[in-house]
Design a protein around this motif. Structure first.
Motif, PDB file in Angstrom:
ATOM      1  N   LEU A  54      15.886   0.872  13.342  1.00  0.00           N
ATOM      2  CA  LEU A  54      15.740   1.949  12.534  1.00  0.00           C
ATOM      3  C   LEU A  54      16.305   2.748  11.875  1.00  0.00           C
ATOM      4  O   LEU A  54      15.703   4.326  11.308  1.00  0.00           O
ATOM      5  N   SER A  55      17.491   3.477  12.649  1.00  0.00           N
ATOM      6  CA  SER A  55      17.830   4.140  12.112  1.00  0.00           C
ATOM      7  C   SER A  55      18.731   4.110  10.674  1.00  0.00           C
ATOM      8  O   SER A  55      18.857   5.317  10.153  1.00  0.00           O
ATOM      9  N   SER A  56      18.136   3.554   9.639  1.00  0.00           N
ATOM     10  CA  SER A  56      18.544   3.195   8.409  1.00  0.00           C
ATOM     11  C   SER A  56      17.510   3.636   7.734  1.00  0.00           C
ATOM     12  O   SER A  56      17.133   2.946   6.650  1.00  0.00           O
ATOM     13  N   ALA A  57      15.764   3.406   8.540  1.00  0.00           N
ATOM     14  CA  ALA A  57      15.446   3.651   7.627  1.00  0.00           C
ATOM     15  C   ALA A  57      14.943   5.116   7.158  1.00  0.00           C
ATOM     16  O   ALA A  57      14.622   5.722   7.746  1.00  0.00           O
ATOM     17  N   PRO A  58      14.747   4.520   5.486  1.00  0.00           N
ATOM     18  CA  PRO A  58      14.526   6.240   4.853  1.00  0.00           C
ATOM     19  C   PRO A  58      13.325   7.322   4.843  1.00  0.00           C
ATOM     20  O   PRO A  58      12.090   6.027   5.525  1.00  0.00           O
ATOM     21  N   GLY A  59      12.891   8.128   5.116  1.00  0.00           N
ATOM     22  CA  GLY A  59      12.343   9.174   5.364  1.00  0.00           C
ATOM     23  C   GLY A  59      11.416   8.924   6.434  1.00  0.00           C
ATOM     24  O   GLY A  59      10.158   9.396   6.391  1.00  0.00           O
TER      25      GLY A  59
ATOM     26  N   GLY B 229       0.681  -1.350   0.450  1.00  0.00           N
ATOM     27  CA  GLY B 229       0.138   0.294   0.092  1.00  0.00           C
ATOM     28  C   GLY B 229       0.809   1.625  -0.242  1.00  0.00           C
ATOM     29  O   GLY B 229       2.335   1.625  -0.520  1.00  0.00           O
ATOM     30  N   SER B 230      -0.093   2.295   0.274  1.00  0.00           N
ATOM     31  CA  SER B 230       0.923   3.845   0.517  1.00  0.00           C
ATOM     32  C   SER B 230       1.349   3.852   2.338  1.00  0.00           C
ATOM     33  O   SER B 230       1.274   5.002   2.761  1.00  0.00           O
ATOM     34  N   LEU B 231       1.159   2.941   3.058  1.00  0.00           N
ATOM     35  CA  LEU B 231       1.388   3.640   4.401  1.00  0.00           C
ATOM     36  C   LEU B 231       2.445   4.688   4.834  1.00  0.00           C
ATOM     37  O   LEU B 231       3.420   4.642   4.440  1.00  0.00           O
ATOM     38  N   GLN B 232       1.571   5.790   5.285  1.00  0.00           N
ATOM     39  CA  GLN B 232       2.816   6.302   5.670  1.00  0.00           C
ATOM     40  C   GLN B 232       2.943   6.720   7.453  1.00  0.00           C
ATOM     41  O   GLN B 232       4.108   7.128   7.670  1.00  0.00           O
ATOM     42  N   ALA B 233       2.570   6.378   8.520  1.00  0.00           N
ATOM     43  CA  ALA B 233       1.949   6.299   9.431  1.00  0.00           C
ATOM     44  C   ALA B 233       1.857   5.177   9.976  1.00  0.00           C
ATOM     45  O   ALA B 233       0.565   4.715   9.678  1.00  0.00           O
TER      46      ALA B 233
ATOM     47  N   PRO C  29       6.282   3.646  -0.357  1.00  0.00           N
ATOM     48  CA  PRO C  29       6.481   4.676  -0.415  1.00  0.00           C
ATOM     49  C   PRO C  29       6.658   4.903   1.248  1.00  0.00           C
ATOM     50  O   PRO C  29       6.453   3.955   2.126  1.00  0.00           O
ATOM     51  N   ALA C  30       7.666   5.786   1.465  1.00  0.00           N
ATOM     52  CA  ALA C  30       8.604   6.018   3.161  1.00  0.00           C
ATOM     53  C   ALA C  30       7.041   5.714   4.198  1.00  0.00           C
ATOM     54  O   ALA C  30       6.235   6.404   3.930  1.00  0.00           O
ATOM     55  N   LEU C  31       7.505   4.813   4.650  1.00  0.00           N
ATOM     56  CA  LEU C  31       6.880   5.280   6.681  1.00  0.00           C
ATOM     57  C   LEU C  31       7.648   6.368   6.810  1.00  0.00           C
ATOM     58  O   LEU C  31       8.655   6.842   7.491  1.00  0.00           O
ATOM     59  N   GLN C  32       6.329   7.502   7.292  1.00  0.00           N
ATOM     60  CA  GLN C  32       6.624   8.547   7.570  1.00  0.00           C
ATOM     61  C   GLN C  32       6.827   8.553   9.376  1.00  0.00           C
ATOM     62  O   GLN C  32       7.664   9.511   9.911  1.00  0.00           O
TER      63      GLN C  32
END
Length: 490
Positions: free
Chosen positions: A378-383, A327-331, A358-361
């Motif tokens: 998590l430190s390497s998770a983009p976005g 999907g488009s999950l952001q949060a 898309p990145a999880l923001q």
């Protein structure tokens, strides 16, 4: 204002301003100290006859009779009524009052938001609202939270599933009667069409006594495809809710925001829901979910699973879904799920780093038992822009992992907000964290919450902040109430 005296002052002064079309009176809240009986409502409605400026009316602390509610409905039905937001009545309004109001709601040309939270609403009132929603094109947002008598029957009535079920039962009864009387007795009347919401896109049902059966009724309704936001907090969906929500995600192709805090899904229910997300790739993906390319949570951007009793099974399924670009999950909110451990959340971090969509923001892991492995991953998770760790038992090891990852080049590159309140940070751990930030780590960070840690009770803590504030004046550190203003750029 006279304390202890309720409803002693009428609306004459306000009515005069409304009748004069005062352009400054655009939002009106009628407090408990005002009367709001039938005659007062009638005066208000008359004063609105030529008003073009009042767009918001709030009178939720006042009881309304069905007749008074009907007057408000008449006001809404007036072609020139400017009102866009309405909240009126208390728990005594009931089905009869809601039905009286609904007649005007169905004819409205302006109302976009209707708040009927805690109004004593049940299935009969919901059925009246369903009929109104079929013609209320401007109405996009409906709040029905805190109506525990609504239940599954009320939700089914609201989305039209009840009328369909009744028609099916009637048809079955007619068929049985026809069989007893012999063949050729004639066909039954066609089932009435279920009402389709003309404009509704946001529906709030927190604390409404809904179970998995109610969610399944919504999923089976044509109206599910119209929803963009659904709030179900505090409804005991139980483990069976996972399967029902999976069906809802498949039907609700436009759903962007789903709030499930405290719905008691459990690990099995959460696993079923997460597995449904795994079948939904981002819009740019090649995997399709049928001719429309929708379903399965493809459009979902915000998912709140706080306090749902989730565990390792759910986390494994979420990791699989996110890694596949679901999907488009952001949060994603996972707060309050104490059974979610460090290894579980570390797997989530690895999945985010490898995610194709898309990145999880935004990620909230507050109240879980995450630690050093999670922070490293998590430190390497983009976005990733916002991270909540309130109440997580980070301790010295977790704090050291956070400080170390902050000093590593390219880590936490997009982080804007970090909350480590109540994570057990002592002076040594807090000092290492602040020193790393002072050196320029997490360059986009503008908000750091550190309250309720042992370090903040130390008299020397303010001294630790001096260097950080000098080096990064745009970074606000919140460690006690009212201490820091919002970030100010140079």
């Amino acid at each position: 204002m006279v304390w202890g005296q309720v409803g002693t002052r009428g609306l004459d002064d306000l009515a005069s301003r409304l009748a004069a079309n005062d352009p400054k009176l655009q939002s009106l809240t009628i407090l408990k100290q005002r009367r709001f009986g039938h005659d007062d409502v009638a005066l208000l409605v008359r004063s609105m006859a030529s008003n073009t400026h009042l767009t918001e009316l709030y009178a939720s602390s006042h009881p309304l009779t069905p007749a008074a509610a009907g007057l408000l409905g008449d006001m809404l039905a007036a072609p020139a009524c400017p009102l866009r937001h309405l909240c009126a009545g208390d728990s005594s309004l009931g089905d009869e009052g809601v039905a009286a109001l609904a007649r005007g709601v169905g004819a409205t040309k302006s109302l976009t938001s209707l708040d009927l939270a805690a109004k004593g609403l049940g299935p009969r009132g919901a059925a009246a609202l369903a009929a109104a929603l079929a013609t209320a094109e401007p109405l996009t947002h409906l709040v029905l939270s805190s109506n525990p008598n609504l239940g599954d029957a009320g939700l089914a009535a609201l989305c039209g599933a009840a009328s369909t079920a009744a028609a099916d039962a009637a048809e079955a009864g007619s068929a049985a009667a026809g069989a007893d009387e012999g063949a050729g007795a004639g066909s039954s009347a066609p089932a009435p069409a279920a009402p389709v919401w003309a404009g509704l896109r946001r529906l709030e049902l927190a604390g409404c006594g809904v179970t998995a059966a109610g969610v399944r009724a919504l999923a089976s309704s044509a109206n599910a495809a119209r929803l963009e936001e659904l709030r179900l907090e505090g409804n005991a969906l139980g483990p069976q809710g996972g399967e029902a929500l999976a069906a809802l995600l498949q039907a609700a192709t436009a759903l962007r925001s789903l709030h499930l805090r405290g719905t008691e899904l459990g690990d099995e229910g959460g696993e079923q829901l997460a597995a449904a997300l795994a079948g939904a790739r981002a819009p740019s993906g090649e995997d399709q979910a049928g001719p429309s390319g929708g379903g399965g949570g493809r459009s979902l951007t915000h998912l709140d699973l706080a306090d749902c009793r989730l565990g390792s099974k759910t986390m494994a399924a979420l990791c699989s879904a996110l890694e596949s670009g679901a999907g488009s999950l952001q949060a994603l909110v996972l707060a309050g799920n104490g059974a979610v451990g460090d290894a579980d959340a570390a797997g989530l971090g690895a999945a985010l780093a490898a995610r194709q969509g898309p990145a999880l923001q935004e990620l909230d892991l507050s109240g879980t038992t995450v630690g050093s492995a999670t922070l490293e991953a998590l430190s390497s998770a983009p976005g990733l822009r916002q991270l909540g760790l309130v109440g997580c038992p980070l301790g010295p090891a977790g704090a050291a992992a956070l400080a170390s990852s902050l000093r590593s080049e390219g880590r936490w590159a997009d982080l804007e907000g970090l909350s480590v309140s109540g994570t057990g940070l002592g002076m040594a751990e807090a000092g290492a964290l602040l020193a790393a930030l002072q050196e320029g780590s997490a360059p986009r960070l503008t908000s750091l919450e550190m309250g309720a840690n042992p370090a903040t009770q130390d008299d020397a803590f303010p001294g630790l902040l001096e260097g950080l504030r000098a080096a990064r004046p745009g970074l606000a550190v919140y460690w006690r109430a009212g201490d820091d203003p919002a970030p100010v750029s140079r």
